[in-house]
Design a protein around this motif. Sequence first.
Motif, mmCIF file in Angstrom:
data_model
loop_
_atom_site.group_PDB
_atom_site.id
_atom_site.type_symbol
_atom_site.label_atom_id
_atom_site.label_comp_id
_atom_site.label_asym_id
_atom_site.label_seq_id
_atom_site.Cartn_x
_atom_site.Cartn_y
_atom_site.Cartn_z
ATOM 1 N N SER A 144 0.806 -1.217 0.000
ATOM 2 C CA SER A 144 0.000 0.000 0.000
ATOM 3 C C SER A 144 0.837 1.263 0.000
ATOM 4 C CB SER A 144 -0.953 0.002 1.202
ATOM 5 O OG SER A 144 -0.215 -0.108 2.412
ATOM 6 N N GLU A 145 2.052 1.219 0.559
ATOM 7 C CA GLU A 145 2.900 2.409 0.596
ATOM 8 C C GLU A 145 3.303 2.862 -0.796
ATOM 9 O OE1 GLU A 145 3.761 4.401 3.169
ATOM 10 O OE2 GLU A 145 2.211 3.213 4.166
ATOM 11 N N ALA A 146 3.339 1.944 -1.751
ATOM 12 C CA ALA A 146 3.751 2.303 -3.118
ATOM 13 C C ALA A 146 2.736 3.218 -3.790
ATOM 14 C CB ALA A 146 3.937 1.034 -3.949
ATOM 15 N N ASP A 147 1.494 3.259 -3.262
ATOM 16 C CA ASP A 147 0.486 4.150 -3.830
ATOM 17 C C ASP A 147 0.654 5.584 -3.332
ATOM 18 O OD1 ASP A 147 -0.706 2.148 -5.306
ATOM 19 O OD2 ASP A 147 -2.161 1.646 -3.740
ATOM 20 N N ASN A 149 4.076 6.703 -2.005
ATOM 21 C CA ASN A 149 5.480 7.080 -2.078
ATOM 22 C C ASN A 149 6.145 6.453 -3.298
ATOM 23 O OD1 ASN A 149 5.315 8.395 0.529
ATOM 24 N ND2 ASN A 149 5.285 6.331 1.416
ATOM 25 N N HIS A 150 7.336 6.998 -3.625
ATOM 26 C CA HIS A 150 8.090 6.526 -4.779
ATOM 27 C C HIS A 150 8.613 5.114 -4.544
ATOM 28 C CE1 HIS A 150 12.285 6.477 -6.724
ATOM 29 N NE2 HIS A 150 11.400 6.079 -7.625
ATOM 30 N N THR A 151 8.082 4.135 -5.299
ATOM 31 C CA THR A 151 8.525 2.750 -5.222
ATOM 32 C C THR A 151 8.629 2.208 -6.636
ATOM 33 O OG1 THR A 151 7.361 2.442 -3.126
ATOM 34 C CG2 THR A 151 8.051 0.454 -4.286
ATOM 35 N N GLN A 152 9.837 1.834 -7.055
ATOM 36 C CA GLN A 152 10.069 1.403 -8.440
ATOM 37 C C GLN A 152 9.798 -0.092 -8.597
ATOM 38 O OE1 GLN A 152 13.512 4.766 -9.091
ATOM 39 N NE2 GLN A 152 13.794 2.810 -10.103
ATOM 40 N N GLN A 153 8.489 -0.403 -8.586
ATOM 41 C CA GLN A 153 8.033 -1.772 -8.788
ATOM 42 C C GLN A 153 7.083 -1.794 -9.979
ATOM 43 O OE1 GLN A 153 6.333 -2.880 -5.001
ATOM 44 N NE2 GLN A 153 8.317 -3.422 -4.132
ATOM 45 N N ILE A 154 6.962 -2.976 -10.583
ATOM 46 C CA ILE A 154 6.145 -3.091 -11.785
ATOM 47 C C ILE A 154 5.501 -4.467 -11.831
ATOM 48 C CG2 ILE A 154 8.034 -3.959 -13.240
ATOM 49 C CD1 ILE A 154 6.914 -2.222 -15.523
ATOM 50 N N PRO A 181 15.200 1.501 -14.037
ATOM 51 C CA PRO A 181 15.014 0.109 -13.603
ATOM 52 C C PRO A 181 13.814 -0.036 -12.659
ATOM 53 C CG PRO A 181 16.847 1.118 -12.422
ATOM 54 C CD PRO A 181 16.419 2.111 -13.448
ATOM 55 N N PHE A 182 13.032 -1.068 -12.895
ATOM 56 C CA PHE A 182 11.899 -1.408 -12.037
ATOM 57 C C PHE A 182 11.988 -2.891 -11.678
ATOM 58 C CE2 PHE A 182 10.338 2.444 -13.893
ATOM 59 C CZ PHE A 182 9.432 2.979 -12.983
ATOM 60 N N THR A 183 11.629 -3.219 -10.454
ATOM 61 C CA THR A 183 11.639 -4.605 -9.996
ATOM 62 C C THR A 183 10.273 -5.232 -10.242
ATOM 63 O OG1 THR A 183 13.242 -4.102 -8.258
ATOM 64 C CG2 THR A 183 11.989 -6.143 -8.031
ATOM 65 N N LEU A 217 4.109 7.169 -8.129
ATOM 66 C CA LEU A 217 5.290 7.532 -8.923
ATOM 67 C C LEU A 217 5.184 8.884 -9.613
ATOM 68 C CD1 LEU A 217 5.971 4.100 -10.690
ATOM 69 C CD2 LEU A 217 7.286 5.097 -8.812
ATOM 70 N N HIS A 218 4.056 9.568 -9.500
ATOM 71 C CA HIS A 218 3.833 10.761 -10.303
ATOM 72 C C HIS A 218 4.905 11.838 -10.107
ATOM 73 C CE1 HIS A 218 -0.253 9.033 -10.730
ATOM 74 N NE2 HIS A 218 -0.215 9.639 -11.897
ATOM 75 N N ARG A 219 5.140 12.198 -8.882
ATOM 76 C CA ARG A 219 6.085 13.300 -8.643
ATOM 77 C C ARG A 219 7.508 12.917 -9.021
ATOM 78 N NH1 ARG A 219 2.093 14.228 -4.824
ATOM 79 N NH2 ARG A 219 1.429 16.424 -4.701
#
Length: 437
Positions: A144-147, A149-154, A181-183, A217-219
């Motif tokens: 839920s934190e990825a929604d 804050n910046h988290t490079q996941q895919i 790069p995204f994990t 990831l917007h900002r």
Amino acid sequence: MIGYYISLAVRSLRRTPILSALMVAAIAVGVGAAMTTLTLNYMMSRNALAEKNDVLYAVQLDSWSSTDTVENPSEMPWQVTYQDAVALLRSDIPSKQVAMHRWGGPITLENSKIRPFIADARVTSRDFFSLFDVQFIYGGTWNSEADKNHTQQIVLSEETNNKLFGGENSVGRSVNFNGTPFTVVGVTEHWQPSPKVHDLNNGHFNDSAEAFLPFGLHRQFEIYPWGNTNGWKSEEINSYEDRLNSDMVWIQYWVQLDTAEDVERYGDFLTGYIREQKEQGRFPRPVKYGLSSPSEWLELNEVVDGDDRMLSWLSLAFLLVCLVNAVALLLAKFLRKAPEAGVRRALGASRKAVFSQHLVESGCVGLAGGLVGILLTLAGLGLIRQLQMGYMDRVASMDWAMMLAAIGLAILSSLLAGLYPAWRISRTNPSIYLKTQ
């Protein structure tokens, strides 16, 4: 008795093969033309979210100008602003909620011979997969934190995972998306709803996303949507932050409300939120919001337009013309059997029995016409696919429900066509034919 009438009908049809073939052809051509257009309309308008139709809702907020009305049936924007989406995500009333929009970019692997390709992506919140019943082959969604804050996941679609990793479990591996790069945290099963109920803003029948990224990831990447962005006033946009805080609408928003009480509570929440925004100088129009179920959303967005419906009516009119021809052919065939019917009446058969016998024969003609009509419909849909008419390739198919509908339509049509001829033959006066024997 029905079995006996069917046996008589088969014998009668065999005795006049040419006339019987013409009757079957008249029904088949009409049914084939009608079912081709009806099948297209059915496939275009079917609700891919029907199983959740009573708990899913598309959210609209009337944030538009006080002087101009949005030109759509709801008179509200289809989408919401970024700042409104972020505010709505804080509510704990929905059991699931999704803010999302279309994006995209080149995707590839580091130090790989695989050539980069443009992937259509969806920037969304984590509930997307459970709310829309998107299943995973490997892994799952982000936390839920990825929604926020910046988290490079895919999350990759099955098709994208096949291209990049040959279908192997890619969870934990890295891909480059837009040069970053995204994990990989998950791989979804093939998912291609048609029409694309969850996002009717970017083509009702376009392909679904090939990759999914967190809403937070917007900002970090200053993401601009690949899709419709609309506004009603002139705003000074000097930075990406200004864009996020503007009154431009570009986010699609869905919620899952499991009970009627939840729907009422969420309606109160939206009303309160709009009133709060009014105090800040926003939402100049009277308080208004929309909660539309998937079926209502399809209707509001006019997925099947007036031209498609008109084509269906024209095809049914053509079927009616074919039925008129079938009536004439049935009348000619039955009147040729008048001496036989007269003898049956003289031997004690009632008018009802003679009427039923010939109506069953009409039904048999309809059954045969329906089977041939299905073949003609499949041929028509195949021709449409061969023409490669974009999204029509996806909807130009016939399921079992429509096949049964074709047979039902053919039998009903033939029974209607046979009513008058069967009535005429049942009124035969036996004495006339007994005198001629």
